[in-house]
Design a protein around this motif. Sequence first.
Motif, PDB file in Angstrom:
ATOM      1  N   HIS A 265       5.432 -14.648   2.964  1.00 20.39           N
ATOM      2  CA  HIS A 265       5.281 -13.713   1.853  1.00 20.39           C
ATOM      3  C   HIS A 265       4.205 -14.212   0.877  1.00 20.39           C
ATOM      4  CE1 HIS A 265       9.312 -12.744   3.354  1.00 20.39           C
ATOM      5  NE2 HIS A 265       9.156 -11.566   2.810  1.00 20.39           N
ATOM      6  N   HIS A 266       3.564 -13.278   0.190  1.00 23.01           N
ATOM      7  CA  HIS A 266       2.660 -13.616  -0.912  1.00 23.01           C
ATOM      8  C   HIS A 266       2.550 -12.419  -1.832  1.00 23.01           C
ATOM      9  CE1 HIS A 266      -0.657 -11.184   0.650  1.00 23.01           C
ATOM     10  NE2 HIS A 266      -0.509 -11.744   1.837  1.00 23.01           N
ATOM     11  N   ASP A 267       1.929 -12.619  -2.984  1.00 22.31           N
ATOM     12  CA  ASP A 267       1.777 -11.552  -3.970  1.00 22.31           C
ATOM     13  C   ASP A 267       0.595 -10.654  -3.608  1.00 22.31           C
ATOM     14  OD1 ASP A 267       3.896 -12.570  -5.416  1.00 22.31           O
ATOM     15  OD2 ASP A 267       2.608 -13.770  -6.732  1.00 22.31           O
ATOM     16  N   VAL A 268       0.607  -9.452  -4.152  1.00 23.54           N
ATOM     17  CA  VAL A 268      -0.511  -8.527  -4.006  1.00 23.54           C
ATOM     18  C   VAL A 268      -0.687  -7.791  -5.331  1.00 23.54           C
ATOM     19  CG1 VAL A 268       0.893  -6.612  -3.147  1.00 23.54           C
ATOM     20  CG2 VAL A 268      -1.521  -6.698  -2.576  1.00 23.54           C
ATOM     21  N   LYS A 269      -1.923  -7.444  -5.641  1.00 26.23           N
ATOM     22  CA  LYS A 269      -2.223  -6.704  -6.873  1.00 26.23           C
ATOM     23  C   LYS A 269      -2.985  -5.437  -6.498  1.00 26.23           C
ATOM     24  CE  LYS A 269      -3.256  -8.909 -10.615  1.00 26.23           C
ATOM     25  NZ  LYS A 269      -3.933  -9.709 -11.675  1.00 26.23           N
ATOM     26  N   LEU A 270      -2.521  -4.286  -7.030  1.00 21.46           N
ATOM     27  CA  LEU A 270      -3.157  -3.000  -6.772  1.00 21.46           C
ATOM     28  C   LEU A 270      -3.949  -2.529  -7.980  1.00 21.46           C
ATOM     29  CD1 LEU A 270      -0.286  -0.960  -5.039  1.00 21.46           C
ATOM     30  CD2 LEU A 270      -2.069  -2.323  -3.948  1.00 21.46           C
ATOM     31  N   SER A 271      -4.990  -1.735  -7.721  1.00 23.01           N
ATOM     32  CA  SER A 271      -5.726  -1.087  -8.797  1.00 23.01           C
ATOM     33  C   SER A 271      -4.810  -0.098  -9.502  1.00 23.01           C
ATOM     34  CB  SER A 271      -6.945  -0.347  -8.240  1.00 23.01           C
ATOM     35  OG  SER A 271      -7.780  -1.221  -7.514  1.00 23.01           O
ATOM     36  N   ALA A 272      -4.857  -0.080 -10.807  1.00 20.28           N
ATOM     37  CA  ALA A 272      -3.915   0.733 -11.584  1.00 20.28           C
ATOM     38  C   ALA A 272      -4.057   2.230 -11.332  1.00 20.28           C
ATOM     39  CB  ALA A 272      -4.098   0.446 -13.075  1.00 20.28           C
ATOM     40  N   ASP A 273      -5.247   2.690 -10.949  1.00 17.92           N
ATOM     41  CA  ASP A 273      -5.486   4.121 -10.811  1.00 17.92           C
ATOM     42  C   ASP A 273      -5.394   4.626  -9.376  1.00 17.92           C
ATOM     43  OD1 ASP A 273      -7.706   2.779  -9.953  1.00 17.92           O
ATOM     44  OD2 ASP A 273      -9.158   4.112 -10.927  1.00 17.92           O
TER      45      ASP A 273
ATOM     46  N   LEU B  74      -1.401   4.388  -4.371  1.00 16.39           N
ATOM     47  CA  LEU B  74      -0.319   3.453  -4.050  1.00 16.39           C
ATOM     48  C   LEU B  74       0.337   2.885  -5.297  1.00 16.39           C
ATOM     49  CD1 LEU B  74      -1.699   1.506  -0.958  1.00 16.39           C
ATOM     50  CD2 LEU B  74       0.433   2.812  -1.049  1.00 16.39           C
ATOM     51  N   ALA B  75      -0.459   2.628  -6.339  1.00 16.19           N
ATOM     52  CA  ALA B  75       0.095   2.052  -7.571  1.00 16.19           C
ATOM     53  C   ALA B  75       1.078   3.003  -8.236  1.00 16.19           C
ATOM     54  CB  ALA B  75      -1.030   1.690  -8.539  1.00 16.19           C
ATOM     55  N   LYS B  76       0.872   4.293  -8.060  1.00 20.26           N
ATOM     56  CA  LYS B  76       1.799   5.273  -8.634  1.00 20.26           C
ATOM     57  C   LYS B  76       3.160   5.217  -7.931  1.00 20.26           C
ATOM     58  CE  LYS B  76      -1.799   8.519 -10.139  1.00 20.26           C
ATOM     59  NZ  LYS B  76      -2.925   7.583  -9.935  1.00 20.26           N
ATOM     60  N   ILE B  77       3.174   4.702  -6.719  1.00 21.39           N
ATOM     61  CA  ILE B  77       4.413   4.589  -5.948  1.00 21.39           C
ATOM     62  C   ILE B  77       5.044   3.213  -6.116  1.00 21.39           C
ATOM     63  CG2 ILE B  77       5.424   4.743  -3.630  1.00 21.39           C
ATOM     64  CD1 ILE B  77       2.845   6.328  -2.854  1.00 21.39           C
ATOM     65  N   LEU B  78       4.209   2.174  -6.111  1.00 19.10           N
ATOM     66  CA  LEU B  78       4.690   0.799  -6.007  1.00 19.10           C
ATOM     67  C   LEU B  78       4.541  -0.028  -7.273  1.00 19.10           C
ATOM     68  CD1 LEU B  78       3.090   0.008  -2.517  1.00 19.10           C
ATOM     69  CD2 LEU B  78       5.494   0.517  -2.955  1.00 19.10           C
ATOM     70  N   GLY B  79       3.752   0.440  -8.237  1.00 21.01           N
ATOM     71  CA  GLY B  79       3.385  -0.431  -9.345  1.00 21.01           C
ATOM     72  C   GLY B  79       2.137  -1.205  -8.977  1.00 21.01           C
ATOM     73  N   THR B  80       1.732  -2.130  -9.829  1.00 19.84           N
ATOM     74  CA  THR B  80       0.459  -2.825  -9.611  1.00 19.84           C
ATOM     75  C   THR B  80       0.597  -4.260  -9.112  1.00 19.84           C
ATOM     76  OG1 THR B  80       0.387  -3.471 -11.948  1.00 19.84           O
ATOM     77  CG2 THR B  80      -0.751  -1.432 -11.322  1.00 19.84           C
ATOM     78  N   GLU B  81       1.767  -4.878  -9.271  1.00 23.34           N
ATOM     79  CA  GLU B  81       1.936  -6.257  -8.816  1.00 23.34           C
ATOM     80  C   GLU B  81       3.316  -6.420  -8.191  1.00 23.34           C
ATOM     81  OE1 GLU B  81       0.629  -9.482 -11.360  1.00 23.34           O
ATOM     82  OE2 GLU B  81      -0.375  -8.054 -12.685  1.00 23.34           O
ATOM     83  N   PHE B  82       3.356  -6.996  -6.989  1.00 25.70           N
ATOM     84  CA  PHE B  82       4.615  -7.206  -6.289  1.00 25.70           C
ATOM     85  C   PHE B  82       4.385  -8.181  -5.139  1.00 25.70           C
ATOM     86  CE2 PHE B  82       2.459  -3.302  -5.153  1.00 25.70           C
ATOM     87  CZ  PHE B  82       2.279  -3.406  -3.777  1.00 25.70           C
ATOM     88  N   THR B  83       5.450  -8.538  -4.471  1.00 23.82           N
ATOM     89  CA  THR B  83       5.394  -9.478  -3.340  1.00 23.82           C
ATOM     90  C   THR B  83       5.564  -8.711  -2.036  1.00 23.82           C
ATOM     91  OG1 THR B  83       6.304 -11.261  -4.683  1.00 23.82           O
ATOM     92  CG2 THR B  83       6.466 -11.511  -2.301  1.00 23.82           C
TER      93      THR B  83
END
Length: 232
Positions: free
Chosen positions: A146-154, A157-166
């Motif tokens: 496992h590792h972290d991932v960061k999504l672009s806010a706009d 996918l970010a609207k579904i998952l948020g911007t930071e998660f594992t």
Amino acid sequence: MKKPIIGVTSHNIFDPRMYAQRITYPQAIELNGGICVLLPCLPTLDNVAEIVSHLDGVMMPGGADIEPSIYNEERKEYCGASSATDNDYEIAVYNEAKKQGKPVLAICRGMQLVNAVEGGTLYQDIPIEHGKEINHSMLPDGVENHHDVKLSADCRLAKILGTEFTINTSHHQAVKDVAPGFEIVGTAPDGIPEAMENEDGSVICVQWHPERMQDREDMRNLIKDFIERCKK
């Protein structure tokens, strides 16, 4: 309301006696309101257009390495095994899904194949061609890393998952140069692309395996969003 029918390809490379696929793909689709149909990667492509016409969406699954000739590179000694039949069939299914306007959710190898087909390139092996800051492969004895991932806010996918998660991770190849018409919207801490979307949002690609994390609400929501798009 009629449940959407989702096609998932089954591969021949792992056992020449059968077409096989992990049970987690149909389980995740059924859990979230869809119907899964497994598609064998046959040597003939004659019926692909008709098959896709009966589907409401396509999920491009994980699997073996992508043949480098697909993205115009020579095979390196550290590139893993690949199946020309599996590649050709999945490419035909993907192209037909796009032609017919069917939503696509591409997972792990699926993301890599989409990028290669659309004109991008791949790292044939992350540790050798990119670095070892993060181990993206599965751990010994089949234990998920496992590792972290960061999504672009706009991004969608970010609207579904948020911007930071594992996320979970089990791959040694990855997107290098992103294909025209697509945008990298998620990255690992070492810069490896973890998610990409096309301009109209009809093709969503993730490098991790949401179908193996259906105990998490956010990953169930990702599959549900795909199935809802297939209903339309």
